[in-house]
Design an enzyme around this catalytic site. Structure first.
Site, PDB file in Angstrom:
ATOM      1  N   ASP A 151       0.832  -1.210   0.000  1.00 27.60           N
ATOM      2  CA  ASP A 151       0.000   0.000   0.000  1.00 27.60           C
ATOM      3  C   ASP A 151       0.870   1.265   0.000  1.00 27.60           C
ATOM      4  O   ASP A 151       0.858   2.003   0.977  1.00 27.60           O
ATOM      5  CB  ASP A 151      -0.896  -0.054   1.251  1.00 27.60           C
ATOM      6  CG  ASP A 151      -1.978   0.996   1.279  1.00 27.60           C
ATOM      7  OD1 ASP A 151      -2.234   1.626   0.244  1.00 27.60           O
ATOM      8  OD2 ASP A 151      -2.583   1.188   2.348  1.00 27.60           O
ATOM      9  N   GLU A 199      -2.701  10.018  -0.923  1.00 27.34           N
ATOM     10  CA  GLU A 199      -3.896   9.170  -0.981  1.00 27.34           C
ATOM     11  C   GLU A 199      -4.426   8.864   0.413  1.00 27.34           C
ATOM     12  O   GLU A 199      -5.635   8.827   0.654  1.00 27.34           O
ATOM     13  CB  GLU A 199      -3.574   7.855  -1.717  1.00 27.34           C
ATOM     14  CG  GLU A 199      -4.781   6.970  -2.000  1.00 27.34           C
ATOM     15  CD  GLU A 199      -5.021   5.910  -0.944  1.00 27.34           C
ATOM     16  OE1 GLU A 199      -6.036   5.203  -1.035  1.00 27.34           O
ATOM     17  OE2 GLU A 199      -4.203   5.787  -0.002  1.00 27.34           O
ATOM     18  N   GLU A 200      -3.522   8.650   1.349  1.00 29.78           N
ATOM     19  CA  GLU A 200      -3.911   8.229   2.689  1.00 29.78           C
ATOM     20  C   GLU A 200      -4.487   9.381   3.513  1.00 29.78           C
ATOM     21  O   GLU A 200      -4.074  10.533   3.363  1.00 29.78           O
ATOM     22  CB  GLU A 200      -2.701   7.648   3.435  1.00 29.78           C
ATOM     23  CG  GLU A 200      -2.057   6.451   2.749  1.00 29.78           C
ATOM     24  CD  GLU A 200      -2.878   5.183   2.895  1.00 29.78           C
ATOM     25  OE1 GLU A 200      -4.026   5.249   3.405  1.00 29.78           O
ATOM     26  OE2 GLU A 200      -2.379   4.117   2.499  1.00 29.78           O
ATOM     27  N   ASP A 246      -3.350  -0.997  -6.542  1.00 28.27           N
ATOM     28  CA  ASP A 246      -3.313  -0.721  -5.105  1.00 28.27           C
ATOM     29  C   ASP A 246      -3.457  -2.023  -4.320  1.00 28.27           C
ATOM     30  O   ASP A 246      -4.165  -2.950  -4.748  1.00 28.27           O
ATOM     31  CB  ASP A 246      -4.431   0.251  -4.723  1.00 28.27           C
ATOM     32  CG  ASP A 246      -4.140   1.003  -3.427  1.00 28.27           C
ATOM     33  OD1 ASP A 246      -3.113   0.718  -2.778  1.00 28.27           O
ATOM     34  OD2 ASP A 246      -4.950   1.880  -3.060  1.00 28.27           O
ATOM     35  N   HIS A 338      -3.118  -1.689   6.433  1.00 33.41           N
ATOM     36  CA  HIS A 338      -3.090  -0.623   7.435  1.00 33.41           C
ATOM     37  C   HIS A 338      -2.603  -1.095   8.799  1.00 33.41           C
ATOM     38  O   HIS A 338      -2.999  -0.544   9.840  1.00 33.41           O
ATOM     39  CB  HIS A 338      -4.464   0.055   7.555  1.00 33.41           C
ATOM     40  CG  HIS A 338      -4.742   1.016   6.443  1.00 33.41           C
ATOM     41  ND1 HIS A 338      -5.822   1.859   6.444  1.00 33.41           N
ATOM     42  CD2 HIS A 338      -4.079   1.265   5.284  1.00 33.41           C
ATOM     43  CE1 HIS A 338      -5.812   2.590   5.335  1.00 33.41           C
ATOM     44  NE2 HIS A 338      -4.761   2.241   4.615  1.00 33.41           N
TER      45      HIS A 338
END
Length: 399
Positions: A151, A199-200, A246, A338
């Site tokens: 990621d 993006e995060e 992704d 995550h």
């Protein structure tokens, strides 16, 4: 990456996607030339430069990359150096923006999107439609020290390998066209890489705390005009297909098809996976085919959802999207998603390398490179480029 789904409700949205699905039956896809088995066999696999500790291409990305930190800057410099030294025919651009985040105390945070593209020699930017391969390169602020290997460090490396693998074939194709007296201005196929920033989410995923770089670039390209009389009015409209990678790099990925108008491209990837496996080019033994919707018709693909990701600002502006993300029905994202375990050691490297080969094959078919891929050229070029990459990395380390 958010667990929430994009909700495209409302009569207008339903009518739009139903119409797009019907149009797919009437309008042919982009020119697309399948590779022969011999050419598929000739495609190079990543080797030493994908070593997670010392590999000159991959290892520099495997570090925390939160916007505004030294690691983020180092990875951005790595991308620029790779294209400038390894793929010198490519054009490089940076798109800068700023935004306030929930933790920036009212201050603007800078975001930098990396753009690299290659068009036929002499072609005007406004006259070339580009296959666009995309991944985000930033990493999450938490957990502390988060690497984000799936990621999305690994997707960035996959794209870099694919572009390096087809570059000499592009040289040969365009040189052959020139030698045969063909007008290169009639060659409307180019290729483009986007490594998107921000993006995060910094705190909690929302429409404002996420997709910082994607939102800025989509808006910028939608309003930036190409020269008068160009084939494409804006850089946004010149994107032939936006392929977003992704959460890739774990074993046995599950890739769904989300949009009927790009289901043909999804099926092409599914076919390539099957053929590459039959030829022994893919090394990861799958529990099942990666592309789980290949047998569906385009009208069976539901266009009213999709996982929230960098494609959304482009989708909202009419760009054709192919979203390659590992998400299994009733299971969700890869188990390391995550968490602190999303690091290099938890990657399945056979799968990472298989994705690299698969994306190389897809790009080569899109760019119609059947006649120009040569196994010995690839072996020699890979060795030369890996050596130059190692020298470059060593020099940076010495400094």
């Amino acid at each position: 990456m958010s667990t929430a789904y994009c909700d495209l409700r409302g009569l207008r949205g339903h009518i739009l996607y139903l119409c797009l699905g019907l149009l797919l039956l009437l309008i042919p896809g982009e020119a697309y030339e399948k590779l022969s088995d011999d050419r598929l066999k000739a495609l190079p696999r990543p080797s030493q430069d994908f070593d997670i500790h010392t590999g000159a291409l991959f290892s520099p990305i495997l570090q925390p990359r939160v916007p505004g930190t030294p690691g983020h800057t180092a990875v951005l410099e790595h991308f620029a150096s790779f294209f400038r030294t390894t793929l010198p025919q490519w054009e490089i651009e940076f798109q800068n923006s700023t935004a306030k985040t929930p933790i920036s105390h009212g201050k603007d945070v800078p975001f930098i999107n990396f753009i690299a593209y290659r068009d036929p020699p002499g072609a005007s930017k406004g006259d070339v439609g580009r296959l666009t391969l995309v991944a985000h390169y930033d990493s999450k602020l938490e957990p502390e020290g988060f690497i984000g290997a799936i990621d999305s460090a690994a997707p960035c490396a996959m794209i870099m390998h694919a572009m390096r693998s087809i570059d000499s074939a592009l040289d040969k194709k365009w040189a052959a066209m020139k030698e045969q007296g063909m007008d290169l201005l009639e060659e409307h196929h180019g290729i483009q890489v986007l490594f998107l920033d921000g993006e995060e989410a910094f705190k909690e995923w929302s429409t404002t705390d996420s997709l910082y770089g994607a939102r800025a670039l989509a808006e910028h390209w939608d309003t930036q005009m190409n020269p008068a009389m160009s084939t494409f009015k804006t850089p946004l409209s010149s994107i032939s297909l936006f392929v977003l990678l992704d959460l890739l790099g774990s074993k046995n990925p599950n890739i769904q098809s989300y949009y009927p108008t790009t289901h043909w491209a999804y099926q092409s990837l599914g076919s390539l996976e099957k053929r590459l496996r039959s030829l022994g080019k893919l090394k990861s033994p799958p529990a099942e085919p990666w592309f789980i919707d290949t047998s569906k018709d385009s009208h069976q693909v539901m266009a009213f959802g999709g996982i929230q990701d960098d494609h959304l600002p482009f989708l909202a502006r009419g760009v054709e999207i192919l979203h390659l993300i590992d998400f299994a029905p009733f299971k969700g994202f890869p188990s390391v998603w995550h968490t602190a375990d999303d690091d290099a050691e938890h990657l399945d490297m056979d799968t990472v390398k298989d994705w690299s080969v698969l994306m190389t094959a897809f790009a080569a078919e899109w760019m119609e490179l059947e006649e120009y891929l040569d196994h010995q050229d690839n072996v020699r070029r890979e060795g030369e480029l890996e050596e130059s990459e190692a020298i470059r990395l060593n020099k940076k380390t010495e400094l």
